[in-house]
Design a protein around this motif. Sequence first.
Motif, PDB file in Angstrom:
ATOM      1  N   GLU A 172       4.426   2.482   1.922  1.00 27.46           N
ATOM      2  CA  GLU A 172       3.680   3.094   0.801  1.00 27.46           C
ATOM      3  C   GLU A 172       4.214   2.544  -0.519  1.00 27.46           C
ATOM      4  OE1 GLU A 172       2.425   7.507  -0.914  1.00 27.46           O
ATOM      5  OE2 GLU A 172       4.156   7.290   0.416  1.00 27.46           O
ATOM      6  N   THR A 173       3.320   2.120  -1.423  1.00 23.60           N
ATOM      7  CA  THR A 173       3.676   1.677  -2.772  1.00 23.60           C
ATOM      8  C   THR A 173       3.014   2.618  -3.782  1.00 23.60           C
ATOM      9  OG1 THR A 173       1.788   0.199  -3.039  1.00 23.60           O
ATOM     10  CG2 THR A 173       3.773  -0.707  -1.959  1.00 23.60           C
ATOM     11  N   ASP A 174       3.207   2.328  -5.065  1.00 29.71           N
ATOM     12  CA  ASP A 174       2.612   3.190  -6.106  1.00 29.71           C
ATOM     13  C   ASP A 174       1.090   3.142  -6.088  1.00 29.71           C
ATOM     14  OD1 ASP A 174       5.118   3.894  -6.911  1.00 29.71           O
ATOM     15  OD2 ASP A 174       5.233   2.373  -8.509  1.00 29.71           O
ATOM     16  N   SER A 175       0.537   1.986  -5.682  1.00 29.11           N
ATOM     17  CA  SER A 175      -0.917   1.832  -5.808  1.00 29.11           C
ATOM     18  C   SER A 175      -1.654   1.732  -4.476  1.00 29.11           C
ATOM     19  CB  SER A 175      -1.232   0.593  -6.649  1.00 29.11           C
ATOM     20  OG  SER A 175      -0.634  -0.566  -6.064  1.00 29.11           O
ATOM     21  N   ALA A 176      -0.907   1.499  -3.388  1.00 26.90           N
ATOM     22  CA  ALA A 176      -1.594   1.318  -2.100  1.00 26.90           C
ATOM     23  C   ALA A 176      -0.590   1.426  -0.954  1.00 26.90           C
ATOM     24  CB  ALA A 176      -2.283  -0.052  -2.068  1.00 26.90           C
ATOM     25  N   MET A 200      -2.510  11.311   2.336  1.00 27.82           N
ATOM     26  CA  MET A 200      -3.310  10.108   2.608  1.00 27.82           C
ATOM     27  C   MET A 200      -4.777  10.514   2.777  1.00 27.82           C
ATOM     28  SD  MET A 200      -2.619   7.184   5.489  1.00 27.82           S
ATOM     29  CE  MET A 200      -3.239   8.136   6.863  1.00 27.82           C
ATOM     30  N   LYS A 201      -5.634   9.882   1.966  1.00 25.03           N
ATOM     31  CA  LYS A 201      -7.052  10.213   1.969  1.00 25.03           C
ATOM     32  C   LYS A 201      -7.885   9.008   2.403  1.00 25.03           C
ATOM     33  CE  LYS A 201      -6.368  13.489  -1.820  1.00 25.03           C
ATOM     34  NZ  LYS A 201      -6.719  13.849  -3.206  1.00 25.03           N
ATOM     35  N   PRO A 202      -9.113   9.254   2.934  1.00 26.47           N
ATOM     36  CA  PRO A 202      -9.966   8.151   3.393  1.00 26.47           C
ATOM     37  C   PRO A 202     -10.266   7.114   2.331  1.00 26.47           C
ATOM     38  CG  PRO A 202     -10.809  10.250   4.175  1.00 26.47           C
ATOM     39  CD  PRO A 202      -9.691  10.579   3.223  1.00 26.47           C
ATOM     40  N   ILE A 203     -10.316   7.547   1.037  1.00 26.10           N
ATOM     41  CA  ILE A 203     -10.696   6.600  -0.004  1.00 26.10           C
ATOM     42  C   ILE A 203      -9.513   5.769  -0.501  1.00 26.10           C
ATOM     43  CG2 ILE A 203     -12.644   8.012  -0.778  1.00 26.10           C
ATOM     44  CD1 ILE A 203     -10.835   8.982  -3.100  1.00 26.10           C
ATOM     45  N   GLU A 204      -8.294   6.083  -0.032  1.00 27.31           N
ATOM     46  CA  GLU A 204      -7.127   5.354  -0.512  1.00 27.31           C
ATOM     47  C   GLU A 204      -7.078   3.959   0.103  1.00 27.31           C
ATOM     48  OE1 GLU A 204      -3.617   8.284  -1.710  1.00 27.31           O
ATOM     49  OE2 GLU A 204      -4.165   8.505   0.402  1.00 27.31           O
ATOM     50  N   PRO A 205      -6.553   2.990  -0.687  1.00 27.22           N
ATOM     51  CA  PRO A 205      -6.564   1.592  -0.213  1.00 27.22           C
ATOM     52  C   PRO A 205      -5.305   1.232   0.588  1.00 27.22           C
ATOM     53  CG  PRO A 205      -5.850   1.653  -2.490  1.00 27.22           C
ATOM     54  CD  PRO A 205      -6.138   3.080  -2.110  1.00 27.22           C
ATOM     55  N   PHE A 206      -5.454   0.177   1.370  1.00 25.25           N
ATOM     56  CA  PHE A 206      -4.277  -0.403   2.058  1.00 25.25           C
ATOM     57  C   PHE A 206      -4.484  -1.924   2.142  1.00 25.25           C
ATOM     58  CE2 PHE A 206      -7.187   0.186   5.630  1.00 25.25           C
ATOM     59  CZ  PHE A 206      -6.994  -0.944   6.414  1.00 25.25           C
ATOM     60  N   TYR A 207      -3.386  -2.627   2.295  1.00 29.42           N
ATOM     61  CA  TYR A 207      -3.407  -4.088   2.433  1.00 29.42           C
ATOM     62  C   TYR A 207      -2.620  -4.483   3.697  1.00 29.42           C
ATOM     63  CZ  TYR A 207      -4.808  -4.328  -2.500  1.00 29.42           C
ATOM     64  OH  TYR A 207      -5.474  -4.182  -3.713  1.00 29.42           O
ATOM     65  N   PHE A 208      -2.986  -5.611   4.209  1.00 25.85           N
ATOM     66  CA  PHE A 208      -2.183  -6.202   5.284  1.00 25.85           C
ATOM     67  C   PHE A 208      -1.068  -7.028   4.656  1.00 25.85           C
ATOM     68  CE2 PHE A 208      -6.270  -5.695   7.558  1.00 25.85           C
ATOM     69  CZ  PHE A 208      -5.809  -4.982   8.676  1.00 25.85           C
ATOM     70  N   LEU A 209       0.104  -7.019   5.283  1.00 28.25           N
ATOM     71  CA  LEU A 209       1.222  -7.818   4.793  1.00 28.25           C
ATOM     72  C   LEU A 209       0.922  -9.300   5.012  1.00 28.25           C
ATOM     73  CD1 LEU A 209       4.009  -7.052   3.564  1.00 28.25           C
ATOM     74  CD2 LEU A 209       4.978  -7.493   5.820  1.00 28.25           C
ATOM     75  N   LYS A 210       1.262 -10.123   4.017  1.00 26.33           N
ATOM     76  CA  LYS A 210       0.987 -11.554   4.138  1.00 26.33           C
ATOM     77  C   LYS A 210       1.890 -12.214   5.188  1.00 26.33           C
ATOM     78  CE  LYS A 210      -0.655 -12.273  -0.609  1.00 26.33           C
ATOM     79  NZ  LYS A 210      -0.453 -13.024  -1.873  1.00 26.33           N
ATOM     80  N   HIS A 211       1.386 -13.299   5.724  1.00 25.61           N
ATOM     81  CA  HIS A 211       2.140 -14.104   6.710  1.00 25.61           C
ATOM     82  C   HIS A 211       2.643 -13.259   7.875  1.00 25.61           C
ATOM     83  CE1 HIS A 211       1.887 -16.996   3.496  1.00 25.61           C
ATOM     84  NE2 HIS A 211       2.694 -16.279   2.705  1.00 25.61           N
TER      85      HIS A 211
END
Length: 388
Positions: free
Chosen positions: A85-89, A1-12
């Motif tokens: 963790e997913t393939d893209s984020a 896990m690197k600082p530039i890697e993205p993450f999202y909040f789960l909806k709802h």
Amino acid sequence: MKPIEPFYFLKHNNVTYNATSLMQSYFPIIGSDALAVYDYFVAFYDNGQKQHKFSDILNHLQFGMHRLEVALDILTALDLIVFYETDSAYLIKLHSALPTELFLENPVYRKLLEKKIGEVAVEQLICQLPFNAKNISKSFSEVFSEVGELKKTPKKAKNFFDLANFKQLMSKDGLSFNNETDDVIGLYHFAEQFGYNWFETYQIAKETAVNYKISLKRMQTKKQSSPKVENKPDFSKEEQVVIKEAKADNAEVFLAKIKKMRHATITATERKILSELADMGFLDEVINVMVLYTMSKTNSANLNKTYIMMIANDFSYQNISSVEQAVIKMRSFAEKKNHTQKEKTKQQKSNVPKWSNDSYKNETTEDEQAKLEEMKRRHLEKLRKKED
């Protein structure tokens, strides 16, 4: 896990922020870094609308990647977040902090907290019920039907007093109030005090009415009086008869029976006396004992007001409220009177001269005897001169 890697909040995934529990229960275990990261997630939650980078967290919280990774591990271990963790984020799912009570029910969490702040401090966080607290919560089946519908069980007002029906029965039986405003308040207080509904209250009001008027004082006496007396004394056969007869009739009927035996009838004055005794709060059974005792002691065909009021005042002072107590009191009156008469008899002086007693001893000296003889001689000389 690197600082530039993205993450999202789960909806709802909106959560309630429990600041109290986080500070009381979680903070001593997770520390300031993990709490800061959790606060960041709650503050910047956007319902999964856009991409974030871990460098955003580092920049805002002003610490390095290693501290962020440790914080994330702690938050997942305490189930405050779930990290995917997913393939893209990466995905962040938030959980609300457990209430302190539920937190302490988890034996592992509790032991962790005890290691940090000590057992005594943890004990102070426990919600403790009073020893006499009773759980009156409803069960599922009490609230919901078998098909999941709410049961319609409207709760009635506590101690509902149906004054309309109460007054309707009063009208039917010819009863009335002394003062409607005061009596209605008193009746409601009486019903609530003893846990009666309006009909049970009416039955007592009817039984204790005086001249067809509600008597709150006699209602209280009726409820508080007990057929048992202290130490459960044995009653003689005569006393048992008195108790039975006194309970059988109201005061006027009881007096009429006694008057009939003496070939007399009740007078208006006597009816007034009975009303006055009832207004003092005495029940008919107690009044009957007073009437019987008065009529027997005054040896008259009429009720002696002075004598019966003397008894009534004493009964009132002694809080006599039942026929059994009244009979015991009358017994003590009789015993006291007999004792007083015996003492008077002992103390009475005899009219017979002492010198007539065979055991009498003359203790007069010779000088006193000579003086008495001289007085006797002079007295006789005076009598002879008068005769000459």
